[in-house]
Design an enzyme around this catalytic site. Structure first.
Site, PDB file in Angstrom:
ATOM      1  N   SER A 231       0.812  -1.223   0.000  1.00  0.00           N
ATOM      2  CA  SER A 231       0.000   0.000   0.000  1.00  0.00           C
ATOM      3  C   SER A 231       0.841   1.267   0.000  1.00  0.00           C
ATOM      4  O   SER A 231       1.915   1.319   0.621  1.00  0.00           O
ATOM      5  CB  SER A 231      -0.874  -0.016   1.253  1.00  0.00           C
ATOM      6  OG  SER A 231      -1.422   1.251   1.494  1.00  0.00           O
TER       7      SER A 231
ATOM      8  N   GLU B 228       0.191   3.624   1.759  1.00  0.00           N
ATOM      9  CA  GLU B 228       0.267   4.054   3.159  1.00  0.00           C
ATOM     10  C   GLU B 228       1.642   3.769   3.752  1.00  0.00           C
ATOM     11  O   GLU B 228       2.008   4.324   4.780  1.00  0.00           O
ATOM     12  CB  GLU B 228      -0.822   3.369   3.989  1.00  0.00           C
ATOM     13  CG  GLU B 228      -2.224   3.883   3.715  1.00  0.00           C
ATOM     14  CD  GLU B 228      -2.462   5.326   4.174  1.00  0.00           C
ATOM     15  OE1 GLU B 228      -1.986   5.686   5.261  1.00  0.00           O
ATOM     16  OE2 GLU B 228      -3.107   6.083   3.434  1.00  0.00           O
TER      17      GLU B 228
ATOM     18  N   TYR C 242      -1.611   0.417  10.630  1.00  0.00           N
ATOM     19  CA  TYR C 242      -1.868  -0.238   9.338  1.00  0.00           C
ATOM     20  C   TYR C 242      -0.662  -0.081   8.422  1.00  0.00           C
ATOM     21  O   TYR C 242      -0.185  -1.053   7.823  1.00  0.00           O
ATOM     22  CB  TYR C 242      -3.117   0.374   8.681  1.00  0.00           C
ATOM     23  CG  TYR C 242      -3.323  -0.036   7.237  1.00  0.00           C
ATOM     24  CD1 TYR C 242      -3.868  -1.264   6.899  1.00  0.00           C
ATOM     25  CD2 TYR C 242      -2.965   0.837   6.193  1.00  0.00           C
ATOM     26  CE1 TYR C 242      -4.060  -1.624   5.566  1.00  0.00           C
ATOM     27  CE2 TYR C 242      -3.153   0.482   4.863  1.00  0.00           C
ATOM     28  CZ  TYR C 242      -3.690  -0.753   4.554  1.00  0.00           C
ATOM     29  OH  TYR C 242      -3.863  -1.104   3.239  1.00  0.00           O
TER      30      TYR C 242
END
Ligand code: NDP
Ligand code: GDP
Length: 324
Positions: free
Chosen positions: A124, A126, A148
């Site tokens: 990801s 992120e 996460y």
């Protein structure tokens, strides 16, 4: 003989699009599903008679090994995760167990059952968090800003490590945010399109929202699953950024979504600190040059088309009673 693919997270947004895509390519598609007291297969209802569901959970090693023994896949797409950033602060250990250690469990199961299985890891943007360069590429250092993001960094590096340690065909797709009418209602795009549609139909009065200034590189999930498959068709495994190369603010998202229903977002939106995060990712914008050059991948749906598609789908679903 047709190829066999096992998708973890088949009941999620990406799992449903990937299953459709692999079926269209002639694959036999299997999906790992965890046991829940209420069965929620809405996203795959239309293809449920064409896929085979096998029980398993990313936190249970034995179930993953059994699934591989039973299915005998050629390819495994690991999409299962606790995937919502905000929830990762309230459930950090669970997020680490499923989103990070779950990857090791699956890789280890592959090693035990059949090291020739090709593996895709759903990494990801992120992971870039507090971005160290703009735009972000496969070489940009990671600086995750949530449990996460940290868990995804682990998943990424354990995929690279198993590739290098055991010569597995294991690839990591560093996907930037991608959305669709099947996106979870808690994510900002769907939250906005759903509320714009509800307000238009007189079913809601306001939308409560957090930070309007953060910027994301938003694409269409249907475009992104094609990149996952392309990675596993290469002779050598590798890592790829998958993105549109354009970024937009949450405020721009609001403008576009409310425009579709002919309303002004300022008249219906209330900023609520409950939706502001302990640590924010201010700006994400990916450089998909390598995915274009090596995979021949490019996105087909623009941000404006995506928002319109999502608002229209929410309007239709609210009108015909599929959504409340
Ligand atoms: P979703 O949240 O829609 O789907 C997550 C899936 O994981 C669901 O099928 C869920 O099952 C399953 N799952 C969760 N926990 C477990 C578990 N313990 N065992 C087995 N299955 C489990 O996510 P998306 O489809 O949007 O994303 C797919 C993947 O891509 C995720 O790993 C996500 O983190 C990653 N990603 C997504 C991006 C995006 O913008 N969408 C961007 C970059 C990466 P259930 O239905 O039972 O809850
Ligand atoms: P993420 O990039 O995986 O965290 O995807 P989200 O859709 O959850 O959030 C994208 C951005 O929208 C983040 O910067 C959030 O802080 C911001 N945001 C602002 N208001 C909201 C809100 O009400 N819900 C969510 N989910 N995000 C919001």
């Amino acid at each position: 003989m047709s190829k066999r693919a096992l998708i973890t997270g088949i009941t999620g947004q990406d799992g449903s699009y990937l299953a459709e895509f692999l079926l269209s390519m002639g694959y036999q598609v299997y999906g790992l599903v965890r046991r829940t007291s209420t069965v929620r297969y809405e996203r795959i209802r239309h293809i449920q008679d064409q896929v085979t569901l096998v029980p398993g959970d990313m936190s249970d090693q034995t179930s993953l090994t059994r699934a591989l023994q039973d299915v005998k896949p050629d390819e495994v797409y690991n999409l299962a995760a606790q995937s919502f950033v905000q929830t990762s602060w309230s459930q950090p250990v669970f997020t680490g167990d499923v989103t990070a250690l779950g990857v090791t469990r699956m890789l280890d199961a592959i090693l035990m059952v059949n090291p020739a299985i090709r593996f895709y890891q759903a990494s990801s943007s992120e992971m870039f968090g507090k971005v160290q360069e703009v735009p972000q590429t496969e070489k940009t250092p990671f600086y995750p800003r949530s449990p996460y993001g940290v868990a995804k960094v682990y998943g990424h590096w354990i995929t690279v490590n198993y590739r290098e340690s055991y010569n597995l065909h294991a690839s990591s797709g560093i996907l930037f945010n991608h959305e669709s009418p099947r996106r979870g209602l808690e994510f900002v795009t769907r939250k906005v399109t759903y509320h714009a549609a509800k307000i238009k139909l007189g079913l809601a009065k306001e939308l409560r929202i957090g930070n309007l200034d953060s910027q994301r590189d938003w694409g269409f999930a249907g475009d992104y699953v094609r990149a996952m498959w392309l990675m596993l068709q290469q002779d050598s495994p590798d890592d790829f950024v998958v993105a549109t190369g354009q970024t937009h603010s949450v405020q721009r998202l609001l403008e576009l979504a409310f425009d579709v229903v002919g309303l002004k977002w300022q008249d219906y939106t209330v900023q609520d600190p409950a939706f502001v995060r302990p640590a924010e990712v201010d700006l994400l914008i990916g450089n998909p040059e390598k995915a274009g050059r090596v995979l021949g991948w490019e996105p087909h749906i623009s941000f404006e088309q995506l928002v319109q598609m999502m608002v229209e789908a929410d309007l239709a679903a609210l009108k015909n009673g599929e959504l409340t």
